[in-house]
Design an enzyme around this catalytic site. Structure first.
Site, PDB file in Angstrom:
ATOM      1  N   ASP A 296      31.830  26.806  70.583  1.00  0.00           N
ATOM      2  CA  ASP A 296      33.090  27.301  70.018  1.00  0.00           C
ATOM      3  C   ASP A 296      33.107  28.822  69.864  1.00  0.00           C
ATOM      4  OD1 ASP A 296      35.594  26.539  69.276  1.00  0.00           O
ATOM      5  OD2 ASP A 296      35.087  25.979  67.225  1.00  0.00           O
TER       6      ASP A 296
ATOM      7  N   TRP B 294      36.345  33.713  62.470  1.00  0.00           N
ATOM      8  CA  TRP B 294      35.759  32.961  63.574  1.00  0.00           C
ATOM      9  C   TRP B 294      34.286  33.224  63.816  1.00  0.00           C
ATOM     10  CZ3 TRP B 294      34.320  37.154  66.162  1.00  0.00           C
ATOM     11  CH2 TRP B 294      35.188  38.242  66.236  1.00  0.00           C
ATOM     12  N   ASN B 295      33.686  34.149  63.073  1.00  0.00           N
ATOM     13  CA  ASN B 295      32.308  34.505  63.444  1.00  0.00           C
ATOM     14  C   ASN B 295      31.240  33.547  62.911  1.00  0.00           C
ATOM     15  OD1 ASN B 295      32.816  35.410  60.885  1.00  0.00           O
ATOM     16  ND2 ASN B 295      31.671  37.310  61.106  1.00  0.00           N
TER      17      ASN B 295
ATOM     18  N   SER C 155      39.626  29.499  61.370  1.00  0.00           N
ATOM     19  CA  SER C 155      40.293  30.398  62.315  1.00  0.00           C
ATOM     20  C   SER C 155      40.771  29.562  63.500  1.00  0.00           C
ATOM     21  CB  SER C 155      39.307  31.448  62.802  1.00  0.00           C
ATOM     22  OG  SER C 155      39.802  32.044  63.984  1.00  0.00           O
TER      23      SER C 155
ATOM     24  N   PRO D  27      43.447  44.088  57.144  1.00  0.00           N
ATOM     25  CA  PRO D  27      44.916  43.894  57.201  1.00  0.00           C
ATOM     26  C   PRO D  27      45.341  42.485  56.775  1.00  0.00           C
ATOM     27  CG  PRO D  27      44.132  44.990  59.193  1.00  0.00           C
ATOM     28  CD  PRO D  27      42.917  44.598  58.422  1.00  0.00           C
TER      29      PRO D  27
ATOM     30  N   GLU E  36      36.839  38.246  51.266  1.00  0.00           N
ATOM     31  CA  GLU E  36      35.638  38.757  51.950  1.00  0.00           C
ATOM     32  C   GLU E  36      36.126  39.413  53.232  1.00  0.00           C
ATOM     33  OE1 GLU E  36      32.695  38.899  50.917  1.00  0.00           O
ATOM     34  OE2 GLU E  36      32.611  37.455  49.288  1.00  0.00           O
TER      35      GLU E  36
ATOM     36  N   CYS F 179      30.515  40.936  59.605  1.00  0.00           N
ATOM     37  CA  CYS F 179      31.251  41.842  58.714  1.00  0.00           C
ATOM     38  C   CYS F 179      30.357  42.872  58.050  1.00  0.00           C
ATOM     39  CB  CYS F 179      31.954  41.017  57.648  1.00  0.00           C
ATOM     40  SG  CYS F 179      30.817  39.886  56.819  1.00  0.00           S
TER      41      CYS F 179
ATOM     42  N   LYS G   9      35.540  48.437  47.158  1.00  0.00           N
ATOM     43  CA  LYS G   9      36.699  49.101  47.767  1.00  0.00           C
ATOM     44  C   LYS G   9      37.506  48.114  48.626  1.00  0.00           C
ATOM     45  CE  LYS G   9      34.214  52.906  49.124  1.00  0.00           C
ATOM     46  NZ  LYS G   9      34.002  54.291  49.555  1.00  0.00           N
TER      47      LYS G   9
ATOM     48  N   GLU H 117      30.938  35.818  46.830  1.00  0.00           N
ATOM     49  CA  GLU H 117      30.502  34.498  47.223  1.00  0.00           C
ATOM     50  C   GLU H 117      29.003  34.397  46.920  1.00  0.00           C
ATOM     51  OE1 GLU H 117      32.091  34.037  51.335  1.00  0.00           O
ATOM     52  OE2 GLU H 117      33.626  32.837  50.329  1.00  0.00           O
TER      53      GLU H 117
HETATM   54  P1  NDP Z   1      41.594  37.734  60.697  1.00  0.00           P
HETATM   55  O1  NDP Z   1      41.845  38.586  59.522  1.00  0.00           O
HETATM   56  O2  NDP Z   1      42.349  37.976  61.935  1.00  0.00           O
HETATM   57  O3  NDP Z   1      41.807  36.178  60.328  1.00  0.00           O
HETATM   58  C1  NDP Z   1      41.129  35.571  59.247  1.00  0.00           C
HETATM   59  C2  NDP Z   1      41.815  34.258  58.904  1.00  0.00           C
HETATM   60  O4  NDP Z   1      43.073  34.507  58.261  1.00  0.00           O
HETATM   61  C3  NDP Z   1      42.132  33.400  60.126  1.00  0.00           C
HETATM   62  O5  NDP Z   1      41.941  32.034  59.800  1.00  0.00           O
HETATM   63  C4  NDP Z   1      43.588  33.723  60.353  1.00  0.00           C
HETATM   64  O6  NDP Z   1      44.255  32.727  61.082  1.00  0.00           O
HETATM   65  C5  NDP Z   1      44.104  33.797  58.929  1.00  0.00           C
HETATM   66  N1  NDP Z   1      45.363  34.530  58.765  1.00  0.00           N
HETATM   67  C6  NDP Z   1      45.882  35.490  59.574  1.00  0.00           C
HETATM   68  N2  NDP Z   1      47.056  35.955  59.049  1.00  0.00           N
HETATM   69  C7  NDP Z   1      47.263  35.278  57.891  1.00  0.00           C
HETATM   70  C8  NDP Z   1      48.283  35.305  56.885  1.00  0.00           C
HETATM   71  N3  NDP Z   1      49.323  36.128  56.964  1.00  0.00           N
HETATM   72  N4  NDP Z   1      48.174  34.465  55.830  1.00  0.00           N
HETATM   73  C9  NDP Z   1      47.115  33.640  55.718  1.00  0.00           C
HETATM   74  N5  NDP Z   1      46.121  33.560  56.628  1.00  0.00           N
HETATM   75  C10 NDP Z   1      46.188  34.371  57.700  1.00  0.00           C
HETATM   76  O7  NDP Z   1      40.015  37.848  60.928  1.00  0.00           O
HETATM   77  P2  NDP Z   1      39.165  37.367  62.186  1.00  0.00           P
HETATM   78  O8  NDP Z   1      39.229  35.887  62.282  1.00  0.00           O
HETATM   79  O9  NDP Z   1      39.552  38.216  63.352  1.00  0.00           O
HETATM   80  O10 NDP Z   1      37.675  37.742  61.711  1.00  0.00           O
HETATM   81  C11 NDP Z   1      37.147  39.020  61.824  1.00  0.00           C
HETATM   82  C12 NDP Z   1      37.284  39.796  60.521  1.00  0.00           C
HETATM   83  O11 NDP Z   1      36.719  39.055  59.456  1.00  0.00           O
HETATM   84  C13 NDP Z   1      36.533  41.114  60.562  1.00  0.00           C
HETATM   85  O12 NDP Z   1      37.308  42.137  59.992  1.00  0.00           O
HETATM   86  C14 NDP Z   1      35.321  40.837  59.693  1.00  0.00           C
HETATM   87  O13 NDP Z   1      34.769  41.986  59.121  1.00  0.00           O
HETATM   88  C15 NDP Z   1      35.856  39.880  58.680  1.00  0.00           C
HETATM   89  N6  NDP Z   1      34.783  39.100  58.109  1.00  0.00           N
HETATM   90  C16 NDP Z   1      34.407  39.323  56.790  1.00  0.00           C
HETATM   91  C17 NDP Z   1      33.339  38.648  56.242  1.00  0.00           C
HETATM   92  C18 NDP Z   1      32.943  38.844  54.818  1.00  0.00           C
HETATM   93  O14 NDP Z   1      32.317  37.945  54.264  1.00  0.00           O
HETATM   94  N7  NDP Z   1      33.245  39.965  54.174  1.00  0.00           N
HETATM   95  C19 NDP Z   1      32.540  37.703  57.047  1.00  0.00           C
HETATM   96  C20 NDP Z   1      33.058  37.502  58.368  1.00  0.00           C
HETATM   97  C21 NDP Z   1      34.127  38.200  58.883  1.00  0.00           C
HETATM   98  P3  NDP Z   1      44.302  32.903  62.673  1.00  0.00           P
HETATM   99  O15 NDP Z   1      42.884  32.983  63.134  1.00  0.00           O
HETATM  100  O16 NDP Z   1      44.998  31.700  63.095  1.00  0.00           O
HETATM  101  O17 NDP Z   1      45.064  34.176  62.917  1.00  0.00           O
END
Ligand code: NDP
Length: 487
Positions: free
Chosen positions: A93, A151-152, A177, A230, A249, A283, A454, A461
């Protein structure tokens, strides 16, 4: 269809399909091959999940904490017994090499379930002496919690959210994701096999709009998101509108500072782990590697030498060190930053382009890349790339490097390499980051709280700290004497 699940969603203890969902495809990033076809949740399915979670949560909150703990620990054992199968699924996946998924994904999820399974029985309130009277507090669940994953680390993220939530007596609706929808369904199966009452853990698939519908549903008490800054802003705004509790997170651009007395071999190892593990899609990665000028060339030459030995290839082959990125859009994004870095004047020490891997012409592979002579103002040094791209920056002075390390909107993680114990603690004390390492990088045992300062997040977690974010305290004053009133 190498990994087709029984159905797209797992709600109320059974697999369900949504009647009016849109198509959602899961692909193997090494080949682009479609491995599963799912559908997104429609409104009826979301309502069904809420109904199931409501009924399940009532029963679960009334279940003795000792039994809740036993169910979580049984789930941990089931994940461990199925680790190989779950790791292969996660590799298909996400594209992450099996070498990693065998030790870092379901295995970390099992550790988390075991840890919070153990904590469940220890969650108590306090007695407060008020002289003639007294008060006591109780720790109660919040209700229905929504988990939204990146997704990671799909199954790890699902476990890191579900374990503390369930230990406290909540129910969870988890939306993976859309890029990696599969392993959370396997977690739901494991929970059911372990005896979790139906409806306490549910998986619904969808894009951001499904997440947003869940957040704004009046019955939902809390949302925990792992995702980008974002998306975190959007989720926080929507949660704020509906006054929902949140854990966020989010992303980072974390500093790893290597002083001139550091053990170079260990510092190189940590820099590799901080940038190339999971093809850099982590992340907390230490993507800004500040190296003291007196050891810079020695560090770079050893780093380049070792990076050139990395094996890129079929992620299902256990000898492979680096797999493809998760998707074509992620590949395009990372390649665009390789271009930006070169245009900004950074020096490519190793890597620098897409990788061609024999037998995998359609895979989303990128060469592990080291940029040197990077300066603070460059985009590659300030924006989260989320790929195997390391930026090496020079420094001479401790106070200066601390100020530069902190000069970012992010604050997820930080690391320091030095043999000087006082300097190590002095520097860590001044770094604005929620998760820090001294003389290592990116180790995240479940016992240690994890989260960001920040813009990198809200809440924590893991560790005891997570309990605060999945429970609420009820204070009860008990009058032992009469009640006085003014009239
Ligand atoms: P995204 O921010 O694109 O998506 C995260 C999740 O939020 C997905 O399931 C996405 O759905 C969902 N989502 C998107 N828009 C909305 C909305 N408006 N309302 C509710 N849910 C929404 O992240 P990525 O999946 O691209 O993952 C990468 C990011 O995650 C990186 O910035 C990374 O640093 C961060 N990350 C942080 C971690 C931490 O513990 N601090 C650990 C791992 C990653 P969909 O996929 O369907 O768009």
């Amino acid at each position: 269809m190498r990994a087709q699940p029984t159905a797209s969603h797992h709600v109320g203890g059974r697999y369900l399909e949504s009647a009016n969902g849109n198509e959602l495809l899961s692909t193997f990033p090494a080949t682009g091959e479609v491995i599963a076809r799912l559908t997104t949740a429609d409104d009826a399915l979301i309502d069904e999940a809420i109904k199931a979670a409501k009924a399940g949560q009532k029963l679960w909150a009334a279940t003795p904490a000792a039994e809740r703990g036993r169910v979580l620990r049984r789930t941990a054992e089931i994940l461990r017994s199925k680790n190989h199968e779950l790791s292969v699924l996660e590799t298909l996946d996400t594209g992450k090499p099996l070498q990693e998924t065998l030790i870092a994904d379901a295995a970390s999820g099992a550790d988390c379930l075991e840890y919070f399974g153990g904590l469940a029985q220890t969650l108590t309130g306090e007695h407060i002496d008020l002289g003639a009277s007294f008060a006591y507090t109780k720790r109660e669940p919040l209700g229905i919690c929504v988990g939204i994953g990146a997704w990671n680390y799909p199954i790890q993220i699902a476990c890191w959210k579900a374990a503390p939530a369930l230990a406290c007596g909540n129910a969870m609706i988890f939306k993976p994701s859309e890029v990696t929808p599969l392993s959370a369904l396997k977690l739901a199966e494991a929970f059911k096999e372990a005896g979790l009452p139906d409806g306490v853990f549910n998986v619904v698939q969808g894009f951001g709009d499904v997440g947003a519908k869940l957040i704004s549903h009046p019955t939902v008490a809390k949302v925990s998101l792992t995702g980008s800054v974002p998306t975190g802003s959007k989720v926080a705004a929507l949660s704020g509108e509906h006054l929902k509790k949140i854990t966020l997170e989010l992303g980072g651009k974390s500093p790893l500072i290597i002083f001139d007395d550091a053990d170079i071999e260990n510092a190189v190892s940590a820099s590799i782990n901080a940038n190339f593990y999971s093809s850099g899609q982590i992340c907390s990665n230490g993507t800004r590697v500040f190296v003291h000028t007196s050891i810079k060339e020695k560090f770079l030459s050893r780093l380049a030498e070792r990076t050139r030995t990395a094996i890129l290839g079929d992620p299902l082959d256990e000898a492979t060190n680096i797999g493809p990125l998760v998707s074509k859009p992620q590949l395009d994004k990372v390649l665009s930053y390789l271009d930006i870095g070169q245009k900004e004047g950074a020096r490519v020490v190793v890597g620098g382009s897409a990788a061609s891997v024999t037998d995998y012409p359609n895979g989303y592979f990128v060469e592990p890349t080291v940029f040197a002579d990077v300066t603070d103002g460059m985009r590659i040094a300030s924006e989260e790339i989320f790929g195997p791209v390391m930026c090496v920056l020079d420094f001479d002075d401790e106070a200066d490097v601390i100020a530069r390390a902190n000069n970012t909107e992010f604050g997820l993680a930080a690391g320091v390499f030095t043999k000087d114990i006082q300097r190590a603690h002095r520097v860590i004390d001044q770094l604005q980051a929620g998760t820090c390492w001294i003389n290592t990088y990116n180790l995240t045992p479940i016992e240690m709280p994890f989260g960001g300062y920040k813009k990198s997040g809200i809440g924590r977690e893991n560790g005891h700290a997570a309990i605060e974010h999945y429970s609420q305290i009820k204070s009860i004053y008990v009058e032992m004497a009469g009640v006085e009133a003014p009239f």
